[in-house]
Design a protein around this motif. Sequence first.
Motif, PDB file in Angstrom:
ATOM      1  N   HIS A  46      44.505  36.220  45.360  1.00  0.00           N
ATOM      2  CA  HIS A  46      44.179  36.220  46.786  1.00  0.00           C
ATOM      3  C   HIS A  46      45.405  35.853  47.619  1.00  0.00           C
ATOM      4  N   LEU A  47      46.195  34.868  47.134  1.00  0.00           N
ATOM      5  CA  LEU A  47      47.401  34.492  47.882  1.00  0.00           C
ATOM      6  C   LEU A  47      48.357  35.672  47.999  1.00  0.00           C
ATOM      7  N   ALA A  48      48.401  36.502  46.964  1.00  0.00           N
ATOM      8  CA  ALA A  48      49.291  37.666  47.008  1.00  0.00           C
ATOM      9  C   ALA A  48      48.865  38.638  48.102  1.00  0.00           C
ATOM     10  N   HIS A  85      39.351  36.663  38.449  1.00  0.00           N
ATOM     11  CA  HIS A  85      39.510  36.510  37.007  1.00  0.00           C
ATOM     12  C   HIS A  85      38.747  37.604  36.258  1.00  0.00           C
ATOM     13  N   SER A  86      37.515  37.878  36.712  1.00  0.00           N
ATOM     14  CA  SER A  86      36.777  38.912  35.977  1.00  0.00           C
ATOM     15  C   SER A  86      37.351  40.292  36.280  1.00  0.00           C
ATOM     16  N   ARG A  87      37.886  40.468  37.518  1.00  0.00           N
ATOM     17  CA  ARG A  87      38.532  41.744  37.828  1.00  0.00           C
ATOM     18  C   ARG A  87      39.759  41.949  36.926  1.00  0.00           C
ATOM     19  N   THR A  89      40.324  40.626  33.980  1.00  0.00           N
ATOM     20  CA  THR A  89      39.908  40.874  32.602  1.00  0.00           C
ATOM     21  C   THR A  89      39.454  42.321  32.430  1.00  0.00           C
ATOM     22  N   ARG A  90      38.667  42.808  33.402  1.00  0.00           N
ATOM     23  CA  ARG A  90      38.249  44.219  33.341  1.00  0.00           C
ATOM     24  C   ARG A  90      39.448  45.140  33.395  1.00  0.00           C
ATOM     25  N   ALA A  91      40.387  44.834  34.326  1.00  0.00           N
ATOM     26  CA  ALA A  91      41.565  45.692  34.491  1.00  0.00           C
ATOM     27  C   ALA A  91      42.386  45.727  33.204  1.00  0.00           C
ATOM     28  N   GLU A  92      42.482  44.555  32.537  1.00  0.00           N
ATOM     29  CA  GLU A  92      43.244  44.511  31.287  1.00  0.00           C
ATOM     30  C   GLU A  92      42.596  45.399  30.235  1.00  0.00           C
ATOM     31  N   GLN A  93      41.251  45.354  30.223  1.00  0.00           N
ATOM     32  CA  GLN A  93      40.552  46.186  29.246  1.00  0.00           C
ATOM     33  C   GLN A  93      40.748  47.665  29.566  1.00  0.00           C
ATOM     34  N   LEU A  94      40.904  47.971  30.873  1.00  0.00           N
ATOM     35  CA  LEU A  94      41.078  49.368  31.283  1.00  0.00           C
ATOM     36  C   LEU A  94      42.555  49.742  31.430  1.00  0.00           C
ATOM     37  N   GLY A  95      43.447  48.773  31.173  1.00  0.00           N
ATOM     38  CA  GLY A  95      44.877  49.059  31.301  1.00  0.00           C
ATOM     39  C   GLY A  95      45.371  49.059  32.737  1.00  0.00           C
ATOM     40  N   GLY A  96      44.791  48.225  33.623  1.00  0.00           N
ATOM     41  CA  GLY A  96      45.199  48.158  35.030  1.00  0.00           C
ATOM     42  C   GLY A  96      46.494  47.383  35.245  1.00  0.00           C
ATOM     43  N   ALA A  97      46.851  47.184  36.520  1.00  0.00           N
ATOM     44  CA  ALA A  97      48.147  46.590  36.854  1.00  0.00           C
ATOM     45  C   ALA A  97      48.064  45.076  36.959  1.00  0.00           C
ATOM     46  N   PRO A  98      48.724  44.335  36.072  1.00  0.00           N
ATOM     47  CA  PRO A  98      48.717  42.875  36.179  1.00  0.00           C
ATOM     48  C   PRO A  98      49.685  42.390  37.251  1.00  0.00           C
ATOM     49  N   ASP A 156      43.442  51.630  53.623  1.00  0.00           N
ATOM     50  CA  ASP A 156      42.619  51.584  52.420  1.00  0.00           C
ATOM     51  C   ASP A 156      43.426  51.847  51.144  1.00  0.00           C
ATOM     52  N   ILE A 157      44.679  51.368  51.113  1.00  0.00           N
ATOM     53  CA  ILE A 157      45.403  51.503  49.852  1.00  0.00           C
ATOM     54  C   ILE A 157      44.828  50.493  48.861  1.00  0.00           C
ATOM     55  N   ARG A 158      44.955  50.805  47.601  1.00  0.00           N
ATOM     56  CA  ARG A 158      44.509  49.854  46.598  1.00  0.00           C
ATOM     57  C   ARG A 158      45.687  48.955  46.232  1.00  0.00           C
ATOM     58  N   LEU A 159      45.445  47.649  46.347  1.00  0.00           N
ATOM     59  CA  LEU A 159      46.513  46.701  46.012  1.00  0.00           C
ATOM     60  C   LEU A 159      47.022  46.968  44.598  1.00  0.00           C
ATOM     61  N   ASP A 160      46.089  47.347  43.738  1.00  0.00           N
ATOM     62  CA  ASP A 160      46.442  47.640  42.355  1.00  0.00           C
ATOM     63  C   ASP A 160      47.528  48.711  42.247  1.00  0.00           C
TER      64      ASP A 160
END
Length: 247
Positions: A46-48, A85-87, A89-98, A156-160
């Motif tokens: 959130h701080l980011a 945190h759950s986002r 974890t989901r992103a990691e499982q889907l290969g999202g951007a850390p 509406d860009i995705r921060l990801d």
Amino acid sequence: MELPQKHRPHGDHQNARPTSGQRLYDYRWQQARERHLSAHPLCEFHLAQDLVVLAREVDHVIPHNGNLTLFWDRTNWQSLCKSCHSRKTRAEQLGGAPLRPQLSRSAIPVSLVCGPPGSGKTRYVDERRQPGDIVIDLDAIKARLSGHHWYHPQSDIRLDDAIHERNQRLRALAYEKAAVRAWFIVGAPARSEREWWAKSLGNCSVIVLDVAPEVCLERIDMDERRAGRAREFSQAVHGWWARYEPE
Ligand SMILES: [Zn+2]
């Protein structure tokens, strides 16, 4: 400190790790976790995004998968709220951007420029960069993706997507041959964050612009690009200072 190899085939260390991973989250972890949360009470994701939300969980930036060194490495810890945190974890499982990616050592020197919003990080870099230098700044990437000269929080860009692009550019530093220097702009108020980036990128010098909150807010007030977002920036500036640890 070198991180141990994490990508050995599974069977390799299967016998050495605890049966379920549960055993790691014992009393000692609960205590360390509480201490980390009281020192770093706000959600880093959130701080980011310049938002202040209380953290409830301590996350391992690079998933430890039972690896004790990664598990107990404080520079690998970050405070997150439950939803982030759950986002993650989901992103990691889907290969999202850390938010903090795995990086290789940069081939060229990197200047890490840290500080609260309004501390003049961009100006600091602009006044010192040489032609051809690489500048990596999440805000600039967000602005470009949103099709504006600066970032509109409403767009509406995705921060990801922005984080993904930033991480790609940071990873590309390992293969850089043309540029002489890179500048990486990041808030990083906590010493552990700065150490984490410096360790991950290697070849780093760290500059902290610890400009007083009143001065930051005064500058933000006069900055048309940030008009109408005073409250949000005030939270972000004070959030940075609340987490700031000097060198
Ligand atoms: Zn959060």
